[in-house]
Design an enzyme around this catalytic site. Structure first.
Site, PDB file in Angstrom:
ATOM      1  N   GLU A  98     -17.295  64.054  58.976  1.00  3.01           N
ATOM      2  CA  GLU A  98     -16.237  64.876  59.593  1.00  3.01           C
ATOM      3  C   GLU A  98     -16.869  65.714  60.703  1.00  3.01           C
ATOM      4  OE1 GLU A  98     -12.575  65.609  59.111  1.00  3.01           O
ATOM      5  OE2 GLU A  98     -13.348  66.324  61.020  1.00  3.01           O
ATOM      6  N   CYS A 112      -3.607  68.690  58.723  1.00  2.53           N
ATOM      7  CA  CYS A 112      -2.676  69.355  57.802  1.00  2.53           C
ATOM      8  C   CYS A 112      -3.170  70.752  57.413  1.00  2.53           C
ATOM      9  CB  CYS A 112      -2.481  68.488  56.570  1.00  2.53           C
ATOM     10  SG  CYS A 112      -1.528  69.267  55.280  1.00  2.53           S
ATOM     11  N   CYS A 171       0.465  71.338  58.649  1.00  2.00           N
ATOM     12  CA  CYS A 171       1.385  71.754  57.574  1.00  2.00           C
ATOM     13  C   CYS A 171       1.129  73.160  57.039  1.00  2.00           C
ATOM     14  CB  CYS A 171       1.285  70.789  56.400  1.00  2.00           C
ATOM     15  SG  CYS A 171       0.948  69.089  56.842  1.00  2.00           S
ATOM     16  N   LYS A 213       1.386  76.107  59.606  1.00  2.00           N
ATOM     17  CA  LYS A 213       2.804  76.070  60.042  1.00  2.00           C
ATOM     18  C   LYS A 213       3.707  76.698  58.986  1.00  2.00           C
ATOM     19  CE  LYS A 213       5.161  73.171  58.535  1.00  2.00           C
ATOM     20  NZ  LYS A 213       5.255  71.775  58.931  1.00  2.00           N
ATOM     21  N   TYR A 241       9.940  66.798  64.792  1.00  2.00           N
ATOM     22  CA  TYR A 241       9.538  67.720  63.739  1.00  2.00           C
ATOM     23  C   TYR A 241       8.853  68.960  64.320  1.00  2.00           C
ATOM     24  CZ  TYR A 241       9.568  64.462  59.630  1.00  2.00           C
ATOM     25  OH  TYR A 241       9.880  63.639  58.605  1.00  2.00           O
ATOM     26  N   GLU A 296      10.278  72.782  64.516  1.00  2.00           N
ATOM     27  CA  GLU A 296       9.655  73.782  63.636  1.00  2.00           C
ATOM     28  C   GLU A 296       9.113  74.956  64.448  1.00  2.00           C
ATOM     29  OE1 GLU A 296       6.819  71.587  61.275  1.00  2.00           O
ATOM     30  OE2 GLU A 296       8.347  71.109  59.770  1.00  2.00           O
ATOM     31  N   ARG A 344      14.675  65.364  75.990  1.00  2.00           N
ATOM     32  CA  ARG A 344      14.902  64.361  77.030  1.00  2.00           C
ATOM     33  C   ARG A 344      16.183  63.563  76.760  1.00  2.00           C
ATOM     34  NH1 ARG A 344      10.369  59.623  76.068  1.00  2.00           N
ATOM     35  NH2 ARG A 344      10.721  59.377  73.835  1.00  2.00           N
ATOM     36  N   ASP A 357      -2.540  58.627  59.402  1.00  2.00           N
ATOM     37  CA  ASP A 357      -1.980  58.590  60.757  1.00  2.00           C
ATOM     38  C   ASP A 357      -2.687  57.617  61.703  1.00  2.00           C
ATOM     39  OD1 ASP A 357      -0.419  60.571  59.751  1.00  2.00           O
ATOM     40  OD2 ASP A 357      -0.830  62.033  61.339  1.00  2.00           O
ATOM     41  N   HIS A 363      24.356  76.895  37.903  1.00  2.00           N
ATOM     42  CA  HIS A 363      25.290  77.756  38.607  1.00  2.00           C
ATOM     43  C   HIS A 363      24.812  79.211  38.605  1.00  2.00           C
ATOM     44  CE1 HIS A 363      29.152  78.711  40.289  1.00  2.00           C
ATOM     45  NE2 HIS A 363      29.299  79.680  39.409  1.00  2.00           N
ATOM     46  N   GLU A 405      23.537  72.807  43.232  1.00  2.00           N
ATOM     47  CA  GLU A 405      24.534  72.224  42.315  1.00  2.00           C
ATOM     48  C   GLU A 405      25.586  71.421  43.082  1.00  2.00           C
ATOM     49  OE1 GLU A 405      27.277  74.876  40.225  1.00  2.00           O
ATOM     50  OE2 GLU A 405      26.840  76.449  41.665  1.00  2.00           O
TER      51      GLU A 405
HETATM   52  P1  NDP Z   1       8.090  63.183  66.711  1.00  2.00           P
HETATM   53  O1  NDP Z   1       7.872  61.739  66.898  1.00  2.00           O
HETATM   54  O2  NDP Z   1       8.756  63.672  65.487  1.00  2.00           O
HETATM   55  O3  NDP Z   1       8.934  63.731  67.943  1.00  2.00           O
HETATM   56  C1  NDP Z   1       8.517  63.532  69.254  1.00  2.00           C
HETATM   57  C2  NDP Z   1       9.549  64.148  70.163  1.00  2.00           C
HETATM   58  O4  NDP Z   1       9.056  64.145  71.484  1.00  2.00           O
HETATM   59  C3  NDP Z   1      10.870  63.399  70.179  1.00  2.00           C
HETATM   60  O5  NDP Z   1      11.907  64.336  70.224  1.00  2.00           O
HETATM   61  C4  NDP Z   1      10.788  62.608  71.479  1.00  2.00           C
HETATM   62  O6  NDP Z   1      12.036  62.410  72.075  1.00  2.00           O
HETATM   63  C5  NDP Z   1      10.008  63.553  72.345  1.00  2.00           C
HETATM   64  N1  NDP Z   1       9.285  62.897  73.429  1.00  2.00           N
HETATM   65  C6  NDP Z   1       8.400  61.863  73.339  1.00  2.00           C
HETATM   66  N2  NDP Z   1       7.908  61.570  74.559  1.00  2.00           N
HETATM   67  C7  NDP Z   1       8.482  62.437  75.423  1.00  2.00           C
HETATM   68  C8  NDP Z   1       8.388  62.628  76.825  1.00  2.00           C
HETATM   69  N3  NDP Z   1       7.615  61.855  77.577  1.00  2.00           N
HETATM   70  N4  NDP Z   1       9.114  63.615  77.385  1.00  2.00           N
HETATM   71  C9  NDP Z   1       9.938  64.391  76.626  1.00  2.00           C
HETATM   72  N5  NDP Z   1      10.072  64.257  75.295  1.00  2.00           N
HETATM   73  C10 NDP Z   1       9.356  63.277  74.705  1.00  2.00           C
HETATM   74  O7  NDP Z   1       6.663  63.835  66.938  1.00  2.00           O
HETATM   75  P2  NDP Z   1       6.075  65.264  66.622  1.00  2.00           P
HETATM   76  O8  NDP Z   1       5.023  65.431  67.643  1.00  2.00           O
HETATM   77  O9  NDP Z   1       7.138  66.289  66.497  1.00  2.00           O
HETATM   78  O10 NDP Z   1       5.430  65.060  65.193  1.00  2.00           O
HETATM   79  C11 NDP Z   1       4.612  63.943  64.903  1.00  2.00           C
HETATM   80  C12 NDP Z   1       4.781  63.539  63.471  1.00  2.00           C
HETATM   81  O11 NDP Z   1       4.094  64.456  62.643  1.00  2.00           O
HETATM   82  C13 NDP Z   1       6.214  63.561  62.968  1.00  2.00           C
HETATM   83  O12 NDP Z   1       6.912  62.388  63.288  1.00  2.00           O
HETATM   84  C14 NDP Z   1       6.023  63.726  61.487  1.00  2.00           C
HETATM   85  O13 NDP Z   1       5.850  62.459  60.909  1.00  2.00           O
HETATM   86  C15 NDP Z   1       4.751  64.547  61.393  1.00  2.00           C
HETATM   87  N6  NDP Z   1       5.082  65.943  61.097  1.00  2.00           N
HETATM   88  C16 NDP Z   1       5.623  66.227  59.885  1.00  2.00           C
HETATM   89  C17 NDP Z   1       5.986  67.515  59.558  1.00  2.00           C
HETATM   90  C18 NDP Z   1       6.614  67.797  58.239  1.00  2.00           C
HETATM   91  O14 NDP Z   1       6.484  66.992  57.330  1.00  2.00           O
HETATM   92  N7  NDP Z   1       7.320  68.912  58.099  1.00  2.00           N
HETATM   93  C19 NDP Z   1       5.786  68.620  60.507  1.00  2.00           C
HETATM   94  C20 NDP Z   1       5.227  68.201  61.752  1.00  2.00           C
HETATM   95  C21 NDP Z   1       4.895  66.920  62.017  1.00  2.00           C
HETATM   96  P3  NDP Z   1      13.059  61.261  71.604  1.00  2.00           P
HETATM   97  O15 NDP Z   1      13.546  61.661  70.281  1.00  2.00           O
HETATM   98  O16 NDP Z   1      14.087  61.318  72.650  1.00  2.00           O
HETATM   99  O17 NDP Z   1      12.283  60.003  71.574  1.00  2.00           O
END
Ligand code: NDP
Length: 439
Positions: free
Chosen positions: A11, A19, A24, A27, A156, A160, A177, A281, A423, A428
């Site tokens: 590492e 995470c 996670c 956050k 996500y 968040e 977008r 990932d 309740h 529920e």
């Molecule tokens: P996501 O894939 O969830 O979202 C990416 C966002 O970026 C989408 O809204 C996408 O738009 C937008 N996007 C992509 N490219 C562009 C661009 N060129 N210009 C403008 N907007 C763009 O990725 P995140 O980075 O939010 O998170 C990555 C992953 O990490 C998540 O999918 C999730 O699996 C994990 N994660 C989980 C969490 C949890 O369990 N609570 C918390 C945080 C992350 P569009 O939708 O239009 O494609």
């Protein structure tokens, strides 16, 4: 190592990965911090008069978080030291095209089995001023606190952080977008959470892209594709994450990538080289810590079976159709199973019965808050099985985790109907939805 294998782990950063260090865990801590702003507001309705307006101390929160993450790094080190894992501090790569030799800090280590779990990193598209944007890794230590934050993305991470920084007191503008947040989630849920985030004061702007960012005096100017300009103290790009495959010597070692640039794996997480596995990932489609952990245990059990494991059969890969997940927006989102669109496609358009409800929770009758809760169930008519469960509301993650067990066990709507509610709770409502939604 706990199964008796001789293990080395390389590492180059802090133990615990994204995470623990910049994902996670911090956050969620910041999400709790943001939640207090709501609690202070709500307390008035319950007769708590605060002597003065509460003051938020960003430096204190950052220091507290850093202390806790340090503690966790130590816990992880102890977990490794306990069963005798050799921890190699440095960047690892396959040595000279050999899929069973790893080089770290100029030293060569060989192993019968190699697991690549190098995770992912934020992706930021190219545009003028890209370097002025920050990614999620940097959000935890911003200095000073960004009074005006622009968040780009609707996934996500974007949702968040928009919720967290709004709660902590920033003015937040979120740029999508496309037309809606959270692509891939249930349509009704997407609309509902966008409304709630809007009610909380997040300025969500749709169908807009960033053309450039420039620094002017002590602020950033974000130029949008239609020429409009926004002023900000920080601009977060949360536009997806890409697998960490660079600098590992994968190609030389004969380890193939797929069309997404992730390590290509089969259903047993085997790469194109025998004895080399990829988890989490760097290879998966679901970028979620618990999914990576579940995948890892499948590989561990295959390579070093657990003699105490009951039943004897090898552990099965996780059921990817029913992975529960939460988004820690305010209010929270949690979901398990299919969206309505996916369910109609998978089980047949006329084969799905939808139950949905939205309501003001008991807590908000006196809190003065207009927040509402949303719940939705999708039932496959052929089997009566509940194939989708979606929620927006307080503690949605805590609530949906339990329902996910039932769904994994194949619970039917009849099982839900036979279950007695607790309740008065919001949860529920999931067992008292009697009438299908119309339309
Ligand atoms: P996501 O894939 O969830 O979202 C990416 C966002 O970026 C989408 O809204 C996408 O738009 C937008 N996007 C992509 N490219 C562009 C661009 N060129 N210009 C403008 N907007 C763009 O990725 P995140 O980075 O939010 O998170 C990555 C992953 O990490 C998540 O999918 C999730 O699996 C994990 N994660 C989980 C969490 C949890 O369990 N609570 C918390 C945080 C992350 P569009 O939708 O239009 O494609």
């Amino acid at each position: 190592a706990a199964r008796g294998a001789r293990v080395a782990l390389a590492e180059s950063g802090a133990l615990g990965g994204t995470c623990v260090n910049v994902g996670c865990i911090p956050k969620k801590l910041y999400s709790y911090a943001a939640g207090y702003a709501e609690s202070f507001e709500e307390a008035e309705g319950y007769g708590w008069h605060l002597p003065s307006a509460p003051q938020f101390d960003w430096q204190h929160l950052k220091a507290q978080r850093a202390k806790e993450i340090d503690r966790l790094n130590g816990v992880y080190l102890n977990l490794l030291n306990g069963p005798g894992v050799q921890v190699l501090r440095g960047h690892a790569r396959f040595a000279e095209g050999d899929a069973h030799a790893i080089e770290v800090n100029g030293e060569r280590h060989t192993a019968r089995h190699v697991i690549v779990a190098t995770g992912g990193r934020p992706f930021v598209p190219d545009f003028p001023g890209r370097d002025l944007a920050v990614v999620s890794d940097a959000m935890f230590d911003l200095d000073p606190f960004p009074q005006r934050l622009v968040v780009v993305g609707g996934g996500y991470i974007a949702c968040e952080f928009a919720s967290i920084f709004k709660g902590l007191g920033a003015q937040v503008t979120q740029l999508l977008r496309r037309a809606h947040v959270l692509t891939g989630f249930d349509e009704d849920l997407r609309h509902f959470i966008a409304d709630e985030m809007g009610k909380n004061g997040i300025d969500i702007r749709c169908n807009v892209q960033v053309s450039s960012i420039r620094r002017t005096d002590n602020e950033l100017t974000v130029v949008l594709d239609r020429g409009q300009e926004l002023r900000a103290d920080a601009v977060l790009f949360a536009t997806g994450r890409i697998p960490n495959t660079e600098g590992l010597g994968l190609a030389e070692a004969g380890i193939e990538l797929d069309e997404r640039g992730a390590i290509r794996i089969d259903e047993g997480y085997r790469t194109s080289q025998p004895g080399v596995y990829a988890l989490g990932d760097v290879s998966t489609r679901l970028q979620l810590t618990p999914v990576a952990l579940a995948e890892a245990m499948v590989v561990v059990d295959e390579l070093f079976p657990d003699p105490r494991r009951k039943g004897g059969s090898p552990r099965q890969p996780p059921d990817y159709d029913f992975v529960p997940t939460a988004v820690f927006t305010h209010p929270n989102i949690a979901t398990c199973g299919y969206t309505e669109a996916q369910a109609r496609k998978r089980f047949g358009d006329g084969q799905i019965t939808v139950y949905a409800t939205e309501f003001k929770s008991l807590r908000h009758t006196l809190s003065g808050r207009s927040e509402r809760t949303f719940m939705k169930l999708l039932v496959d008519d052929a089997t009566d099985r509940v194939v989708g469960l979606h929620m927006v509301g307080a503690e949605a993650g805590e609530i949906v985790q339990g329902f996910a067990v039932a769904m994994q066990a194949g619970a039917t709507k009849a099982h839900f109907d036979r279950t007695i509610g607790i309740h008065p709770t919001s949860a529920e409502e999931f067992v008292t939805m009697r009438e299908p939604s119309v339309g």
